[in-house]
Design a protein around this motif. Sequence first.
Motif, PDB file in Angstrom:
ATOM      1  N   GLY A   1      -0.407   7.423  -2.705  1.00 19.27           N
ATOM      2  CA  GLY A   1      -0.126   8.704  -3.340  1.00 19.27           C
ATOM      3  C   GLY A   1      -0.021   8.652  -4.845  1.00 19.27           C
ATOM      4  O   GLY A   1       0.060   9.691  -5.497  1.00 19.27           O
ATOM      5  N   LYS A   2      -0.043   7.453  -5.422  1.00 17.98           N
ATOM      6  CA  LYS A   2       0.047   7.302  -6.878  1.00 17.98           C
ATOM      7  C   LYS A   2      -1.361   7.115  -7.462  1.00 17.98           C
ATOM      8  O   LYS A   2      -2.254   6.583  -6.798  1.00 17.98           O
ATOM      9  CB  LYS A   2       0.926   6.099  -7.232  1.00 17.98           C
ATOM     10  N   PRO A   3      -1.584   7.542  -8.710  1.00 14.72           N
ATOM     11  CA  PRO A   3      -2.936   7.483  -9.291  1.00 14.72           C
ATOM     12  C   PRO A   3      -3.441   6.077  -9.610  1.00 14.72           C
ATOM     13  O   PRO A   3      -4.651   5.846  -9.661  1.00 14.72           O
ATOM     14  CB  PRO A   3      -2.802   8.313 -10.575  1.00 14.72           C
ATOM     15  N   GLY A   4      -2.550   5.125  -9.847  1.00 12.38           N
ATOM     16  CA  GLY A   4      -2.976   3.782 -10.210  1.00 12.38           C
ATOM     17  C   GLY A   4      -3.756   3.098  -9.094  1.00 12.38           C
ATOM     18  O   GLY A   4      -3.337   3.112  -7.930  1.00 12.38           O
ATOM     19  N   VAL A   5      -4.913   2.511  -9.441  1.00 15.59           N
ATOM     20  CA  VAL A   5      -5.746   1.835  -8.437  1.00 15.59           C
ATOM     21  C   VAL A   5      -6.085   0.425  -8.895  1.00 15.59           C
ATOM     22  O   VAL A   5      -5.963   0.086 -10.074  1.00 15.59           O
ATOM     23  CB  VAL A   5      -7.056   2.611  -8.166  1.00 15.59           C
ATOM     24  N   ILE A   6      -6.545  -0.371  -7.939  1.00 17.47           N
ATOM     25  CA  ILE A   6      -6.962  -1.739  -8.221  1.00 17.47           C
ATOM     26  C   ILE A   6      -8.133  -2.075  -7.305  1.00 17.47           C
ATOM     27  O   ILE A   6      -8.253  -1.511  -6.209  1.00 17.47           O
ATOM     28  CB  ILE A   6      -5.781  -2.719  -7.999  1.00 17.47           C
ATOM     29  N   SER A   7      -8.998  -2.957  -7.758  1.00 15.90           N
ATOM     30  CA  SER A   7     -10.152  -3.382  -6.950  1.00 15.90           C
ATOM     31  C   SER A   7     -10.025  -4.866  -6.653  1.00 15.90           C
ATOM     32  O   SER A   7     -10.109  -5.693  -7.569  1.00 15.90           O
ATOM     33  CB  SER A   7     -11.465  -3.096  -7.691  1.00 15.90           C
ATOM     34  N   HIS A   8      -9.806  -5.197  -5.385  1.00 15.11           N
ATOM     35  CA  HIS A   8      -9.677  -6.581  -4.945  1.00 15.11           C
ATOM     36  C   HIS A   8     -10.490  -6.796  -3.672  1.00 15.11           C
ATOM     37  O   HIS A   8     -10.962  -5.833  -3.055  1.00 15.11           O
ATOM     38  CB  HIS A   8      -8.210  -6.943  -4.700  1.00 15.11           C
ATOM     39  N   ARG A   9     -10.613  -8.055  -3.289  1.00 14.56           N
ATOM     40  CA  ARG A   9     -11.417  -8.412  -2.124  1.00 14.56           C
ATOM     41  C   ARG A   9     -10.539  -8.556  -0.876  1.00 14.56           C
ATOM     42  O   ARG A   9      -9.430  -9.103  -0.947  1.00 14.56           O
ATOM     43  CB  ARG A   9     -12.158  -9.727  -2.389  1.00 14.56           C
ATOM     44  N   ILE A  10     -11.049  -8.077   0.253  1.00 19.21           N
ATOM     45  CA  ILE A  10     -10.333  -8.225   1.523  1.00 19.21           C
ATOM     46  C   ILE A  10     -10.410  -9.689   1.968  1.00 19.21           C
ATOM     47  O   ILE A  10     -11.499 -10.262   2.063  1.00 19.21           O
ATOM     48  CB  ILE A  10     -10.938  -7.322   2.612  1.00 19.21           C
ATOM     49  N   THR A  11      -9.258 -10.280   2.230  1.00 20.56           N
ATOM     50  CA  THR A  11      -9.229 -11.682   2.668  1.00 20.56           C
ATOM     51  C   THR A  11      -8.873 -11.828   4.145  1.00 20.56           C
ATOM     52  O   THR A  11      -9.213 -12.840   4.773  1.00 20.56           O
ATOM     53  CB  THR A  11      -8.221 -12.488   1.827  1.00 20.56           C
ATOM     54  N   SER A  12      -8.199 -10.837   4.697  1.00 20.01           N
ATOM     55  CA  SER A  12      -7.877 -10.890   6.129  1.00 20.01           C
ATOM     56  C   SER A  12      -7.533  -9.500   6.636  1.00 20.01           C
ATOM     57  O   SER A  12      -7.201  -8.602   5.863  1.00 20.01           O
ATOM     58  CB  SER A  12      -6.710 -11.852   6.398  1.00 20.01           C
ATOM     59  N   VAL A  13      -7.646  -9.347   7.953  1.00 22.35           N
ATOM     60  CA  VAL A  13      -7.337  -8.077   8.606  1.00 22.35           C
ATOM     61  C   VAL A  13      -6.167  -8.306   9.556  1.00 22.35           C
ATOM     62  O   VAL A  13      -6.142  -9.280  10.314  1.00 22.35           O
ATOM     63  CB  VAL A  13      -8.550  -7.543   9.395  1.00 22.35           C
ATOM     64  N   GLY A  14      -5.180  -7.415   9.492  1.00 26.07           N
ATOM     65  CA  GLY A  14      -4.017  -7.556  10.361  1.00 26.07           C
ATOM     66  C   GLY A  14      -3.605  -6.207  10.918  1.00 26.07           C
ATOM     67  O   GLY A  14      -4.355  -5.226  10.844  1.00 26.07           O
TER      68      GLY A  14
END
Length: 202
Positions: A102-115
């Motif tokens: 809900g906050k405007p700040g974003v980041i772009s990172h790589r998915i390392t695992s799914v849980g």
Amino acid sequence: MSVISPVTSDVSSLNSEPAGKVRPRGILHSIGSWSAYVVLLLAAVSALIMIVAPMATGSQTYTVLTNSMAPKYAPGTFLVVKPTEFSSLRVGDVITFQIESGKPGVISHRITSVGSTQTGERVFTTKGDNNSLEDAATVQEVQIKGKLLYAVPYVGFAAHAVGEQRGKLLPIIAVGFISLGALSMVRGAVEKKRGKHEKDND
């Protein structure tokens, strides 16, 4: 008595140039024309990458501001992020997501695992390529803005400066390209006619 022959001048030799010799003016004109075409081509490619393609694919654009994804996505890299079905995201995908829901700040990172959470909700663990540790908080579906479609180095800061004006600039750029194209065609026709006229006068 010495015989002095009259001095004659060969008018044709004075007014003509050796075959294959290009006039300096012609060289400069050619360089100028090619430079204009190169600039026009670069402008067209930039507009396609930064404005047309993102709008056509319904993508959002971002600029990398930190070193967390360096060296591949260094600061200044232009990111085009396309909304993607949550279920289709996989380990290895680079996603852009809200740091806090809900906050405007974003980041772009790589998915390392799914849980999954205790309630069975699917979540992702992410990490910056240049970071030694994974991100502390997992990423939920509601936070995700999309998956990285493509990235262009160096031009991100320029795109960031343009910001929300990209939509307004698109019609102006389109008209500009059409005008430049028409001008180039007219200029080419005039130069061709002038060259033919000069050739006929030689």
